[in-house]
Design a protein around this motif. Structure first.
Motif, mmCIF file in Angstrom:
data_model
loop_
_atom_site.group_PDB
_atom_site.id
_atom_site.type_symbol
_atom_site.label_atom_id
_atom_site.label_comp_id
_atom_site.label_asym_id
_atom_site.label_seq_id
_atom_site.Cartn_x
_atom_site.Cartn_y
_atom_site.Cartn_z
ATOM 1 N N ALA A 1 1.570 19.762 0.454
ATOM 2 C CA ALA A 1 0.725 19.034 1.341
ATOM 3 C C ALA A 1 0.315 17.365 1.181
ATOM 4 O O ALA A 1 -0.320 16.716 1.535
ATOM 5 N N LEU A 2 0.231 17.506 0.000
ATOM 6 C CA LEU A 2 -0.085 16.452 -0.772
ATOM 7 C C LEU A 2 0.560 14.996 -0.671
ATOM 8 O O LEU A 2 0.079 13.972 0.348
ATOM 9 N N MET A 3 2.183 15.636 -0.303
ATOM 10 C CA MET A 3 3.121 14.668 -0.057
ATOM 11 C C MET A 3 2.795 14.375 1.457
ATOM 12 O O MET A 3 3.398 13.343 2.144
ATOM 13 N N ALA A 4 3.441 15.006 2.181
ATOM 14 C CA ALA A 4 2.838 14.895 4.102
ATOM 15 C C ALA A 4 1.077 14.428 4.065
ATOM 16 O O ALA A 4 1.586 13.490 4.873
ATOM 17 N N GLY A 5 0.250 14.389 3.073
ATOM 18 C CA GLY A 5 -0.552 14.128 3.216
ATOM 19 C C GLY A 5 -0.780 12.296 2.886
ATOM 20 O O GLY A 5 -1.331 11.374 3.863
ATOM 21 N N THR A 6 0.344 11.985 2.158
ATOM 22 C CA THR A 6 0.483 11.000 1.709
ATOM 23 C C THR A 6 1.061 10.438 3.145
ATOM 24 O O THR A 6 1.096 8.626 2.856
ATOM 25 N N GLY A 7 2.481 10.737 3.541
ATOM 26 C CA GLY A 7 3.009 9.943 4.632
ATOM 27 C C GLY A 7 2.069 9.608 5.594
ATOM 28 O O GLY A 7 2.068 8.760 6.667
ATOM 29 N N LEU A 8 0.865 11.004 6.026
ATOM 30 C CA LEU A 8 0.460 10.429 6.978
ATOM 31 C C LEU A 8 -0.805 8.984 6.849
ATOM 32 O O LEU A 8 -0.772 8.330 7.615
ATOM 33 N N THR B 1 0.943 -1.262 -0.132
ATOM 34 C CA THR B 1 -0.088 -0.324 0.012
ATOM 35 C C THR B 1 1.051 1.545 0.062
ATOM 36 O O THR B 1 1.206 2.523 -0.805
ATOM 37 N N ILE B 2 2.304 1.179 0.789
ATOM 38 C CA ILE B 2 2.858 2.398 0.704
ATOM 39 C C ILE B 2 3.716 2.846 -0.673
ATOM 40 O O ILE B 2 4.027 3.487 -1.361
ATOM 41 N N ALA B 3 4.307 1.928 -0.975
ATOM 42 C CA ALA B 3 4.616 1.871 -2.734
ATOM 43 C C ALA B 3 3.718 2.693 -3.326
ATOM 44 O O ALA B 3 3.608 3.199 -3.935
ATOM 45 N N LEU B 4 2.019 1.953 -2.975
ATOM 46 C CA LEU B 4 0.921 2.520 -3.995
ATOM 47 C C LEU B 4 0.697 3.579 -3.709
ATOM 48 O O LEU B 4 1.146 4.410 -5.165
#
Length: 434
Positions: free
Chosen positions: A139-146, A17-20
């Motif tokens: 913000a998009l990348m930070a949201g992906t991390g969350l 999931t993280i890779a996707l």
């Protein structure tokens, strides 16, 4: 180190999931950056078309002529920006240059019939827009991390639901192993694969129970059938021993028969004990030297016939923790093996650093056969020169040592002799009562 099934399932789903999510975030970022460039190019193109049309229609609207740039310089906003002189050498088109750490777009075009002698430099500053765009992307990348962290938490929770029935099956199997005889009910499990596994295990458990029942019945029958004739032999020997007419060699033979009967009884008891699962707990302190001397008694005649010396260099105060019957079988087999393969010299016993060493000066074992001497029915000698035996003595020794946790090693050299070493735990050097 083994990991749990739940951990593996959670790790797999988390990584996937993280890779996707990461691939999606990077793809969105690349697409947004490409669209940004296309949007800026479209804005500049439309603005330049409008400016050039208005300047050609009304030349009075032209900005002041810049001699240094050899053309007209105008800005799309109110801020004045001084272009470097090198821009004057660039061909017509849109260029990106860095001025004071800022990314500036410059559109270069020709004006009127004069061609290259009348150039227009139009300056565009999109830094504010690009700054907001980068903030959105970050913000998009930070949201992906969350979302990645949330994915890990959800994966462990969902994996627990997936493997809960496997864990329940493991608990029931453990209960069976601890003595529960009732079969596992497959109806408790929803998954088809687990239900099939339960049925297969129940069938295996049933066959194992039947086999153990047959083995117990067999060992019980063997015990009865062996003890009855041995008791008869022992009783007959005791009666004959009271006959004063039996003297000399006849009495010595009678004593040998009695000792052989006792040895066979101890052997039967030891083998039946080994057949029990809890036999490894039946240990006690035994005198090492006394056990060796007892094991040598049945071989006294064979030692005398071959002229072999039996040296017991073991302190009589050494006591070891062992199963008496099992140790007697081990020593008996090792003595028999040493005497059978030794024609001259000696058989020596010595104890050092926790190891009992049984050494002989016999024919030895070839190097290629040394690794297989503990295999059942294996004999190192060639068929024409093999000594009597069926090749199970050392196999029995190895099995007994494995059962009681005694280390066993063998060193040998063809033509020089063999040494068998057994690791035995010393209780103390004065006996159990000291």
């Amino acid at each position: 180190m083994r990991n749990s099934l739940r951990f593996k399932v959670a790790l797999f789903f988390s990584v996937l999931t993280i890779a996707l999510l990461l691939a999606q975030a990077l793809g969105v970022r690349a697409l947004a950056e490409a669209q940004e460039e296309k949007l800026i190019a479209a804005l500049i193109r439309d603005d330049m078309a409008s400016v050039l049309k208005s300047y050609e229609a009304n030349p009075s609207l032209l900005p002041p002529f810049d001699v240094r740039m050899n053309g007209y310089v105008s800005g799309a906003d109110q801020r004045a920006i001084t272009l470097p002189a090198t821009v004057g050498n660039l061909p017509a088109g849109t260029r990106e240059i860095i001025i004071d750490g800022r990314e500036i777009h410059v559109a270069i075009a020709s004006l009127g019939a004069a061609g290259r002698y009348q150039r227009l430099y139009r300056v565009y500053d999109f830094n504010i827009y690009e700054k907001h765009f980068k903030e959105v992307v970050n913000a998009l990348m930070a949201g992906t991390g969350l979302f990645a962290l949330l994915t890990i938490w959800l994966s462990f929770g969902l994996s627990g639901l997936l493997v809960r029935q496997v864990a329940g099956l493991a608990r029931q199997v453990k209960t069976l192993r601890l003595g529960e005889s009732a079969p596992i009910q497959p109806g408790k499990y929803d998954e088809t694969e687990l239900a099939g596994l339960v049925e297969a295990f129940n069938d295996y458990h049933r066959r194992m129970a039947e086999m153990m029942a047959r083995e117990k019945a067999f060992t019980g029958n063997v015990s009865h059938e062996l003890r009855t004739p041995l008791t008869t032999i022992k009783t007959s020997c005791e009666l004959l021993d009271q006959d004063a007419a039996i003297v000399g060699k006849s009495r010595a033979r009678l004593q040998q028969i009695e000792r052989a009967a006792d040895t066979m009884r101890e052997l039967a008891d030891a083998l039946l004990t080994l057949a029990r699962e809890d036999s490894a707990r039946d240990v006690e302190p035994v005198a090492m030297a006394s056990m060796i001397e007892t094991a040598l008694l049945p071989f006294a005649d064979r030692l005398a016939q071959k002229g072999l010396d039996a040296a017991v260099d073991v302190d009589r105060e050494i006591w070891v923790m062992a199963n008496r019957s099992a140790l007697a079988i081990v020593l008996s087999n090792l003595v028999d093996n040493a005497v059978r393969h030794t024609e001259r010299g000696r058989v020596q016993f010595r104890y050092a650093d926790g190891w009992l060493h049984i050494e002989d000066t016999g024919v030895g074992i070839p190097a290629h056969a040394l690794a297989r001497v503990f295999d059942r029915f294996y004999q190192a000698g060639a068929p024409r020169t093999a000594t009597p035996g069926v090749g199970i003595g050392l196999s029995i020794v190895n099995k007994i040592c494995e059962r009681y946790g005694w280390g066993v090693e063998m060193d040998s050299e063809a033509g020089k002799g063999t040494r068998v070493s057994i690791r035995l735990e010393v209780v103390n050097r004065r006996g159990p009562g000291s």
